[in-house]
Design a protein around this motif. Structure first.
Motif, mmCIF file in Angstrom:
data_model
loop_
_atom_site.group_PDB
_atom_site.id
_atom_site.type_symbol
_atom_site.label_atom_id
_atom_site.label_comp_id
_atom_site.label_asym_id
_atom_site.label_seq_id
_atom_site.Cartn_x
_atom_site.Cartn_y
_atom_site.Cartn_z
ATOM 1 N N THR A 1 -16.434 4.995 -0.801
ATOM 2 C CA THR A 1 -15.264 4.473 -0.738
ATOM 3 C C THR A 1 -14.368 5.110 -1.775
ATOM 4 O O THR A 1 -13.072 5.300 -1.711
ATOM 5 C CB THR A 1 -15.330 2.962 -0.933
ATOM 6 N N SER B 1 -10.931 7.276 -1.543
ATOM 7 C CA SER B 1 -9.618 7.140 -2.133
ATOM 8 C C SER B 1 -9.165 8.021 -3.057
ATOM 9 O O SER B 1 -7.887 8.428 -3.451
ATOM 10 C CB SER B 1 -9.711 5.862 -3.335
ATOM 11 N N LYS C 1 -7.650 10.954 -0.874
ATOM 12 C CA LYS C 1 -6.328 10.728 -0.515
ATOM 13 C C LYS C 1 -5.234 10.762 -1.491
ATOM 14 O O LYS C 1 -4.107 11.296 -1.382
ATOM 15 C CB LYS C 1 -6.209 9.209 -0.087
ATOM 16 N N TYR C 2 -5.389 10.083 -2.490
ATOM 17 C CA TYR C 2 -4.518 10.469 -3.960
ATOM 18 C C TYR C 2 -4.504 12.085 -4.116
ATOM 19 O O TYR C 2 -3.063 12.484 -4.319
ATOM 20 C CB TYR C 2 -5.093 9.761 -4.877
ATOM 21 N N GLU D 1 -14.748 2.612 -7.589
ATOM 22 C CA GLU D 1 -13.378 2.430 -7.734
ATOM 23 C C GLU D 1 -13.079 1.272 -8.881
ATOM 24 O O GLU D 1 -12.108 1.460 -9.443
ATOM 25 C CB GLU D 1 -12.517 1.744 -6.701
ATOM 26 N N LYS E 1 -10.213 11.133 -10.477
ATOM 27 C CA LYS E 1 -9.066 11.107 -9.562
ATOM 28 C C LYS E 1 -8.141 12.005 -10.040
ATOM 29 O O LYS E 1 -7.621 12.903 -9.360
ATOM 30 C CB LYS E 1 -8.526 9.797 -9.579
#
Length: 408
Positions: free
Chosen positions: A201, A205, A208-209, A245, A254
């Motif tokens: 997960t 995330s 996508k960022y 996350e 990230k």
């Protein structure tokens, strides 16, 4: 084409633990490497993003099914071929994509690139996968990056080490793409793999960022491929606590991966078919990131802007025209400003300030436009507002020649 392209070929790298790669020439293309396999020694967590084209290629369909059924866990590797896209190939194409995965080891992920509408020569691919030799050194990674190329003029491979807390991790990635490049997903294939332990997960995330600010922020010709895919694998071979996350390390990772993805995406644009200019469209002072990105995207894919830049013509009216039809409601002509930012660090050349045209030094404009790297800055007039960057290239006569002869 950009005269500096050759300098982007890496001569060494820092590669993540627990992965081995190999490549071979099995005869899908007329010449050169055309098949690569990556295997993880540990079951890896995975995430993916894919083309929005309704005619999704067989490997895209199969990859999405595998990621959904496994929930992004236990992935063994990736197999990629060039020379044939396995797109618009019906049930036979789906069978062949699944066969490639079976040959590598299920569950793995698959990507293909090349000519649309042709079936894969599975006898050649099967023999190639069975005989391919896997390794872990720089040449193994570089040859793998070469094997996924089609009209690319250089392989696109990036690797780096980074520290999260007290643990040192590595990430490596490659991409192919020079034409048929435009989001959503910008024919482009890419993947990166890391030895950091990342929950599926969190990995999704992060991906996508990163993609929103890299692979979905580039355009060569405005054509969205049937095969666009970017994959991320994390096998945790370097140890450390699982990154979720909620982890303190999540934000750090990230940003690191977003910067890494941006490097790869920019290499795709620098290798744009027939390109002579690498162009950054910077939109500032916007109501939102989405507005800024929409304006930048519209300017980046304008054929009139791209041809003017190729001709080194300071025809800034074409830029304003594109801003005006970007369908962004917060664009107000009286608040909009545009300038060229020189690559050598000299003062920017203002073209429009708060909707008022400026007297332009045409010699200075020609000097700025003679650089290979160009930056067009557009302010939408909201002080302290959102910012977005988009990366594109010019249109040249060579682009037409390359694509007119693509199948021959």
């Amino acid at each position: 084409m950009l005269s500096s392209k050759a300098k982007f070929i890496p001569t060494s790298g820092s590669y993540p633990a627990g992965y081995s790669v190999g490549s071979t020439a099995c005869g899908i293309k007329k010449s050169g490497l055309d098949l690569m396999v990556l295997k993880s020694t540990l079951p890896a967590n995975a995430a993916g993003m894919f083309t929005m084209n309704k005619f999704k290629a067989a490997p895209v369909v199969v990859c999405k099914e595998i990621l959904e059924s496994t929930k992004g866990k236990g992935i063994q590797g990736i197999v990629v071929n060039s020379g044939c896209a396995n797109a618009v190939t019906g049930k036979d194409g789906l069978r062949d994509a699944n066969k490639m995965i079976d040959l590598v080891g299920r569950p793995s992920l698959v990507m293909s690139t090349g000519v649309i509408g042709q079936l894969l020569p599975m006898n050649k691919i099967e023999k190639g996968i069975e005989t391919i030799q896997l390794g872990q050194n720089h040449d193994d990674w570089l040859n793998a990056a070469k094997a996924i190329c089609t009209t690319d003029t250089f392989p696109k491979l990036v690797s780096k080490s980074f520290k999260v807390g007290s643990t040192v991790y590595n990430v490596a990635g490659m991409a192919k793409g020079a034409g048929m490049i435009h989001p959503n997903m910008a024919t482009m294939l890419s993947f990166f793999v890391t030895d950091a332990p990342v929950h599926p997960t969190a990995l999704k995330s992060i991906l996508k960022y990163a993609v929103d600010r890299s692979f979905n922020a580039i355009s060569v010709d405005g054509d969205m491929s049937t095969n666009d895919t970017i994959l991320a694998l994390a096998n945790g071979a370097a140890g450390g606590d699982l990154i979720t996350e909620d982890s303190e390390a999540f934000h750090t990772l990230k940003l690191i991966i977003a910067d890494f993805a941006k490097q790869l995406a920019q290499l795709v644009v620098r290798d744009g078919e027939g390109a002579t200019k690498f162009v950054t469209i910077s939109v500032t002072d916007a109501k939102s990131f989405e507005d800024a990105k929409q304006v930048a995207s519209t300017v980046a894919r304008s054929p009139l802007v791209k041809t003017a830049l190729n001709g080194e013509d300071a025809n800034w009216g074409r830029i304003l025209c594109a801003v005006g039809y970007s369908e962004v409601d917060s664009v107000i002509p009286e608040k909009t400003s545009v300038s060229f930012v020189p690559a050598d660090g000299s003062p920017e050349l203002k073209l429009l300030v708060n909707g008022e045209p400026q007297t332009i030094d045409e010699e200075e404009a020609s000097r700025i436009l003679s650089f290979e790297d160009l930056n067009i800055r557009i302010s939408l007039g909201i002080p302290g507002g959102a910012t977005a960057e988009y990366y594109t290239c010019d249109f040249s006569h060579d682009y037409i020649a390359i694509n007119a002869d693509y199948r021959s």
